[in-house]
Design a protein around this motif. Structure first.
Motif, PDB file in Angstrom:
ATOM      1  N   GLU A  21      10.825   8.618   3.580  1.00  0.00           N
ATOM      2  CA  GLU A  21      10.714   8.869   2.143  1.00  0.00           C
ATOM      3  C   GLU A  21       9.349   8.414   1.623  1.00  0.00           C
ATOM      4  O   GLU A  21       9.238   7.776   0.577  1.00  0.00           O
ATOM      5  CB  GLU A  21      11.841   8.161   1.384  1.00  0.00           C
ATOM      6  N   ARG A  22       8.306   8.764   2.350  1.00  0.00           N
ATOM      7  CA  ARG A  22       6.979   8.244   2.048  1.00  0.00           C
ATOM      8  C   ARG A  22       6.492   8.663   0.659  1.00  0.00           C
ATOM      9  O   ARG A  22       5.887   7.873  -0.061  1.00  0.00           O
ATOM     10  CB  ARG A  22       5.991   8.717   3.120  1.00  0.00           C
ATOM     11  N   GLY A  23       6.750   9.936   0.300  1.00  0.00           N
ATOM     12  CA  GLY A  23       6.285  10.413  -0.994  1.00  0.00           C
ATOM     13  C   GLY A  23       6.938   9.692  -2.149  1.00  0.00           C
ATOM     14  O   GLY A  23       6.270   9.215  -3.075  1.00  0.00           O
ATOM     15  N   GLY A  24       8.277   9.593  -2.113  1.00  0.00           N
ATOM     16  CA  GLY A  24       8.999   8.927  -3.191  1.00  0.00           C
ATOM     17  C   GLY A  24       8.669   7.460  -3.294  1.00  0.00           C
ATOM     18  O   GLY A  24       8.500   6.914  -4.390  1.00  0.00           O
ATOM     19  N   VAL A  25       8.574   6.792  -2.139  1.00  0.00           N
ATOM     20  CA  VAL A  25       8.234   5.367  -2.139  1.00  0.00           C
ATOM     21  C   VAL A  25       6.804   5.166  -2.629  1.00  0.00           C
ATOM     22  O   VAL A  25       6.523   4.235  -3.396  1.00  0.00           O
ATOM     23  CB  VAL A  25       8.414   4.765  -0.729  1.00  0.00           C
ATOM     24  N   ALA A  26       5.892   6.037  -2.214  1.00  0.00           N
ATOM     25  CA  ALA A  26       4.496   5.923  -2.635  1.00  0.00           C
ATOM     26  C   ALA A  26       4.358   6.057  -4.155  1.00  0.00           C
ATOM     27  O   ALA A  26       3.559   5.343  -4.781  1.00  0.00           O
ATOM     28  CB  ALA A  26       3.648   6.979  -1.940  1.00  0.00           C
ATOM     29  N   LEU A  27       5.127   6.952  -4.756  1.00  0.00           N
ATOM     30  CA  LEU A  27       5.094   7.077  -6.216  1.00  0.00           C
ATOM     31  C   LEU A  27       5.563   5.788  -6.879  1.00  0.00           C
ATOM     32  O   LEU A  27       5.003   5.369  -7.907  1.00  0.00           O
ATOM     33  CB  LEU A  27       5.975   8.246  -6.658  1.00  0.00           C
ATOM     34  N   GLY A  28       6.588   5.167  -6.304  1.00  0.00           N
ATOM     35  CA  GLY A  28       7.049   3.887  -6.835  1.00  0.00           C
ATOM     36  C   GLY A  28       5.986   2.814  -6.702  1.00  0.00           C
ATOM     37  O   GLY A  28       5.792   1.999  -7.623  1.00  0.00           O
ATOM     38  N   LEU A  51       0.819  -1.211   0.000  1.00  0.00           N
ATOM     39  CA  LEU A  51       0.000   0.000   0.000  1.00  0.00           C
ATOM     40  C   LEU A  51       0.856   1.265   0.000  1.00  0.00           C
ATOM     41  O   LEU A  51       1.835   1.356   0.748  1.00  0.00           O
ATOM     42  CB  LEU A  51      -0.925   0.005   1.218  1.00  0.00           C
ATOM     43  N   PRO A  52       0.514   2.247  -0.827  1.00  0.00           N
ATOM     44  CA  PRO A  52       1.247   3.528  -0.832  1.00  0.00           C
ATOM     45  C   PRO A  52       1.191   4.211   0.531  1.00  0.00           C
ATOM     46  O   PRO A  52       0.222   4.058   1.277  1.00  0.00           O
ATOM     47  CB  PRO A  52       0.505   4.340  -1.893  1.00  0.00           C
ATOM     48  N   PHE A  53       2.241   4.947   0.831  1.00  0.00           N
ATOM     49  CA  PHE A  53       2.391   5.719   2.060  1.00  0.00           C
ATOM     50  C   PHE A  53       2.504   4.845   3.310  1.00  0.00           C
ATOM     51  O   PHE A  53       2.276   5.309   4.424  1.00  0.00           O
ATOM     52  CB  PHE A  53       1.227   6.717   2.232  1.00  0.00           C
ATOM     53  N   GLY A  54       2.885   3.577   3.097  1.00  0.00           N
ATOM     54  CA  GLY A  54       3.084   2.695   4.247  1.00  0.00           C
ATOM     55  C   GLY A  54       4.455   2.843   4.880  1.00  0.00           C
ATOM     56  O   GLY A  54       4.654   2.504   6.046  1.00  0.00           O
TER      57      GLY A  54
END
Length: 227
Positions: A139-146, A132-135
């Protein structure tokens, strides 16, 4: 009435097979040569690194990330070649096959890139943080985009198997998600991970993304002129 000469056809077929065999042999030779050089040059240092660090899974994740991005980039390039006038210079069936299967393999490496982190005791992640995004806590934003890019890539890659059920038009619109996926993943590889700051990777990311956006621009211009 024109009758094909079976001897000429057989000779041409043998020539094509020989040419393909030579190309395969050349590619394998280059791959073996590069691999041998890398092993002789960095093999000992890599072995020492793996035996003295507790970040094995992190390094596996970073390596698979680069491979997944490269495969996805190639899939996007082949797709853009098919959808522009540039595609007439290539065998459309082969380019389409490469576009399809590279997308699927990219999904596999991207999934490995994320899932292998579950075994990293330093990060101590759970499955929902991976899926799930933002988990992530850092680096929540960058990881969420990935993560968002991965799910869009997943949808696009497996849309090939539902194309006959949803129709060509709907499939084409669905396939436009590829560009969004590539954009998200491109941002992801730039801002997440220390290896993205290495000059060779930085040049590769910048160069590959520039090529994609040039092809996208060329396609948009060609569509506008066709109207």
């Amino acid at each position: 009435m024109h009758i094909d000469n079976p001897v000429s056809s057989h000779t041409a077929s043998n020539t094509n097979l020989l040419t393909q065999a030579l190309w395969i042999g050349l590619i394998l030779s280059i791959a073996i040569g590069v691999g041998s050089y890398a092993l002789l040059t960095w093999g000992e240092a890599a072995a020492q690194l793996l035996t003295t660090t507790d970040k094995h899974f992190w390094y596996l994740s970073r390596a698979s990330d680069v491979i997944a991005y490269t495969l996805f980039w190639l899939a996007v390039v082949f797709g853009l070649l098919l959808s522009t006038r540039l595609g007439k210079h290539f065998n459309a069936a082969r380019v389409f096959a490469l576009h399809q299967y590279l997308s699927l393999i990219a999904v596999g490496f991207a999934a490995f890139h994320a899932d292998i982190l579950l075994a990293d005791n330093l990060l101590n992640l759970n499955l929902w943080q991976i899926l799930l995004p933002f988990g992530f806590q850092t680096e929540r934003g960058g990881v969420a985009l990935g993560q968002l890019g991965f799910w869009l890539l997943f949808i696009c890659a497996f849309s090939f198997y539902i194309k006959k059920y949803i129709g060509q038009s709907a499939w084409r619109w669905l396939h436009f998600l590829t560009f969004m996926a590539y954009t998200f993943i491109s941002i992801h590889v730039f801002i997440v991970g220390s290896d993205s700051q290495a000059l060779p990777l930085l040049v590769f990311y910048a160069g590959s993304q520039t090529l994609v956006f040039l092809l996208m621009t060329y396609r948009l211009v060609a569509l506008k002129q066709a109207k």
